[in-house]
Design an enzyme around this catalytic site. Structure first.
Site, PDB file in Angstrom:
ATOM      1  N   LYS A 265     -17.209  38.715  35.385  1.00  0.00           N
ATOM      2  CA  LYS A 265     -17.945  37.736  36.034  1.00  0.00           C
ATOM      3  C   LYS A 265     -19.223  38.310  37.017  1.00  0.00           C
ATOM      4  O   LYS A 265     -20.104  37.772  36.925  1.00  0.00           O
ATOM      5  CB  LYS A 265     -16.961  36.776  36.806  1.00  0.00           C
TER       6      LYS A 265
ATOM      7  N   ASP B 268     -17.139  27.237  37.834  1.00  0.00           N
ATOM      8  CA  ASP B 268     -16.086  26.909  38.510  1.00  0.00           C
ATOM      9  C   ASP B 268     -15.981  25.840  39.714  1.00  0.00           C
ATOM     10  O   ASP B 268     -15.361  25.193  40.070  1.00  0.00           O
ATOM     11  CB  ASP B 268     -15.692  28.326  39.001  1.00  0.00           C
TER      12      ASP B 268
HETATM   13  P1  NAP Z   1      -8.931  37.670  43.842  1.00  0.00           P
HETATM   14  O1  NAP Z   1     -10.128  37.652  43.990  1.00  0.00           O
HETATM   15  O2  NAP Z   1      -8.117  38.863  43.470  1.00  0.00           O
HETATM   16  O3  NAP Z   1      -8.408  37.150  45.286  1.00  0.00           O
HETATM   17  C1  NAP Z   1      -7.060  37.085  45.679  1.00  0.00           C
HETATM   18  C2  NAP Z   1      -6.748  36.448  47.039  1.00  0.00           C
HETATM   19  O4  NAP Z   1      -5.446  36.173  47.145  1.00  0.00           O
HETATM   20  C3  NAP Z   1      -7.521  37.360  48.101  1.00  0.00           C
HETATM   21  O5  NAP Z   1      -7.996  36.225  49.089  1.00  0.00           O
HETATM   22  C4  NAP Z   1      -6.138  37.854  48.653  1.00  0.00           C
HETATM   23  O6  NAP Z   1      -6.358  38.413  49.981  1.00  0.00           O
HETATM   24  C5  NAP Z   1      -5.048  36.915  48.602  1.00  0.00           C
HETATM   25  N1  NAP Z   1      -3.881  37.646  48.577  1.00  0.00           N
HETATM   26  C6  NAP Z   1      -3.314  38.172  47.531  1.00  0.00           C
HETATM   27  N2  NAP Z   1      -1.987  38.459  47.795  1.00  0.00           N
HETATM   28  C7  NAP Z   1      -1.807  38.090  48.983  1.00  0.00           C
HETATM   29  C8  NAP Z   1      -0.627  38.259  49.906  1.00  0.00           C
HETATM   30  N3  NAP Z   1       0.628  38.840  49.632  1.00  0.00           N
HETATM   31  N4  NAP Z   1      -0.652  37.409  51.072  1.00  0.00           N
HETATM   32  C9  NAP Z   1      -1.930  36.938  51.451  1.00  0.00           C
HETATM   33  N5  NAP Z   1      -3.047  36.976  50.540  1.00  0.00           N
HETATM   34  C10 NAP Z   1      -2.972  37.407  49.263  1.00  0.00           C
HETATM   35  O7  NAP Z   1      -8.332  36.589  42.932  1.00  0.00           O
HETATM   36  P2  NAP Z   1      -9.241  34.931  42.860  1.00  0.00           P
HETATM   37  O8  NAP Z   1     -10.063  35.307  41.445  1.00  0.00           O
HETATM   38  O9  NAP Z   1      -9.918  34.744  44.030  1.00  0.00           O
HETATM   39  O10 NAP Z   1      -8.154  34.216  42.161  1.00  0.00           O
HETATM   40  C11 NAP Z   1      -7.202  33.613  43.095  1.00  0.00           C
HETATM   41  C12 NAP Z   1      -6.367  32.429  42.353  1.00  0.00           C
HETATM   42  O11 NAP Z   1      -7.049  31.592  42.244  1.00  0.00           O
HETATM   43  C13 NAP Z   1      -5.642  33.173  41.224  1.00  0.00           C
HETATM   44  O12 NAP Z   1      -4.166  32.783  41.419  1.00  0.00           O
HETATM   45  C14 NAP Z   1      -6.177  32.480  40.200  1.00  0.00           C
HETATM   46  O13 NAP Z   1      -5.416  32.451  38.885  1.00  0.00           O
HETATM   47  C15 NAP Z   1      -6.598  31.201  40.543  1.00  0.00           C
HETATM   48  N6  NAP Z   1      -7.721  30.746  39.986  1.00  0.00           N
HETATM   49  C16 NAP Z   1      -7.645  29.599  39.308  1.00  0.00           C
HETATM   50  C17 NAP Z   1      -8.720  28.810  38.611  1.00  0.00           C
HETATM   51  C18 NAP Z   1      -8.760  27.534  38.056  1.00  0.00           C
HETATM   52  O14 NAP Z   1      -9.401  27.155  37.271  1.00  0.00           O
HETATM   53  N7  NAP Z   1      -7.624  26.580  38.410  1.00  0.00           N
HETATM   54  C19 NAP Z   1     -10.061  29.598  38.623  1.00  0.00           C
HETATM   55  C20 NAP Z   1     -10.141  30.855  39.566  1.00  0.00           C
HETATM   56  C21 NAP Z   1      -9.047  31.300  39.818  1.00  0.00           C
HETATM   57  P3  NAP Z   1      -6.843  39.964  50.398  1.00  0.00           P
HETATM   58  O15 NAP Z   1      -8.420  39.521  50.403  1.00  0.00           O
HETATM   59  O16 NAP Z   1      -6.576  40.053  51.637  1.00  0.00           O
HETATM   60  O17 NAP Z   1      -6.519  40.733  49.167  1.00  0.00           O
END
Ligand code: NAP
Length: 280
Positions: free
Chosen positions: A65, A101
């Site tokens: 992306k 998104d």
């Molecule tokens: P990402 O860039 O990897 O970000 C992950 C986020 O989760 C970061 O803010 C991270 O904090 C936090 N995190 C991870 N483990 C944690 C923990 N143990 N305690 C506290 N915070 C924690 O992932 P993303 O792409 O943003 O996606 C995030 C979620 O959204 C995923 O579950 C994904 O499947 C979902 N999503 C859904 C859609 C949809 O269409 N419904 C679209 C996009 C994403 P740090 O910065 O501290 O690492």
């Protein structure tokens, strides 16, 4: 015939072929949609290959992306703001990059009675998903947006990138979440906490009790369909919605870009939802 696909690595888990093919069939569109595994270091190579092989468009998931945002000829305003592209259209003259998104979550929030207009919102997480969500909440008229993240510097980085006086960063401690929830009527989970396969869970969900007014919780996660966060929200009598609507709406908007026409959006979303039944 429009040749379309999703690229990613891994890509086998992607629900895009299922959703897109259901919508394509429902609308009787002249399109075929597949999935192609493209390793992270081959994004640019893929663009040449896609043109050569006659693709008219594709969706992109991890890890492409952000790279695509620097490779397309024309970047949509949201693509530029989020510095991420999830939809690419290949035209004879140029390659266009979009990000659906943000519009996807806004439509999903509206549909579930949780429009952000006039609300203060607690956003949990500051990763890729939050980068699309936060600016759109502000566009839609959110009063304030608090971005709480385990790594507070990442929340601060996101807030300064957004550059709007209504958004502020915070840490992720239970005390901070409680204090901020007390100012908000909507919480949006953009972390991976609670997602199937990740193992992580919120340490303390009592902040939900502080949300005020006609409060709601939107969890971007859709697998499992009900996370512990959503289950607790519902126990408290709050509105709650998982991320399936966002997934579906971003796909509807992507298909409209691929075929360059306005489709019967509710019919498309319904077809996608039917296809997903029992699959997530
Ligand atoms: P990402 O860039 O990897 O970000 C992950 C986020 O989760 C970061 O803010 C991270 O904090 C936090 N995190 C991870 N483990 C944690 C923990 N143990 N305690 C506290 N915070 C924690 O992932 P993303 O792409 O943003 O996606 C995030 C979620 O959204 C995923 O579950 C994904 O499947 C979902 N999503 C859904 C859609 C949809 O269409 N419904 C679209 C996009 C994403 P740090 O910065 O501290 O690492």
């Amino acid at each position: 015939m429009n040749k379309l696909c999703v690229i990613g690595d891994p890509v086998e888990h992607s629900l895009s072929p299922l959703i897109q093919n259901a919508m394509i069939a429902a609308a009787g569109l002249p399109c075929v949609y597949g999935a192609v595994r493209v390793p992270g270091e081959e994004t640019e190579l893929w663009l040449c290959r896609a043109r050569r092989e006659g693709y008219t468009g594709f969706n992109a998931t991890m890890p492409h992306k952000r790279t695509l945002a620097g490779l397309v000829d024309v970047l949509s305003p949201d693509g530029e703001r989020f510095h991420a592209v999830n939809t690419v259209c290949i035209k004879t003259d140029k390659i266009y990059g979009y990000n659906t998104d943000g519009d996807g979550i806004l439509r999903a929030l509206e549909e579930s009675g949780m429009s952000p207009g006039g609300r203060s919102v607690l956003v949990l997480g500051a990763g890729g998903a939050a980068r699309a969500v936060v600016p759109k909440l502000l566009d839609a008229g959110a009063q304030r947006v608090y971005v709480a993240n385990r790594t507070p510097e990442r929340a601060a980085g996101l807030c300064s990138l957004v550059g709007d006086g209504r958004v502020s960063p915070a840490d992720f401690s239970p005390e901070t979440l409680k204090r901020l929830a007390g100012k908000c009527s909507l919480a949006v989970n953009c972390t991976s906490l609670g997602m199937t396969g990740t193992g992580g869970e919120f340490e303390d969900l009592s902040f939900l009790e502080q949300l005020k007014g006609d409060a709601g919780v939107f969890d971007l996660i859709y697998s499992p369909p009900e996370t512990a966060l959503l289950a607790h929200a519902r126990q408290l009598g709050l509105r709650g919605e998982n991320g399936l609507g966002m997934l579906i709406w971003q796909a509807v908007f992507a298909l409209e870009l691929f075929v360059d026409e306005r489709l019967d959006e509710p019919a498309m979303a319904a077809a996608a939802r039917r296809a997903l039944e029992g699959k997530v």
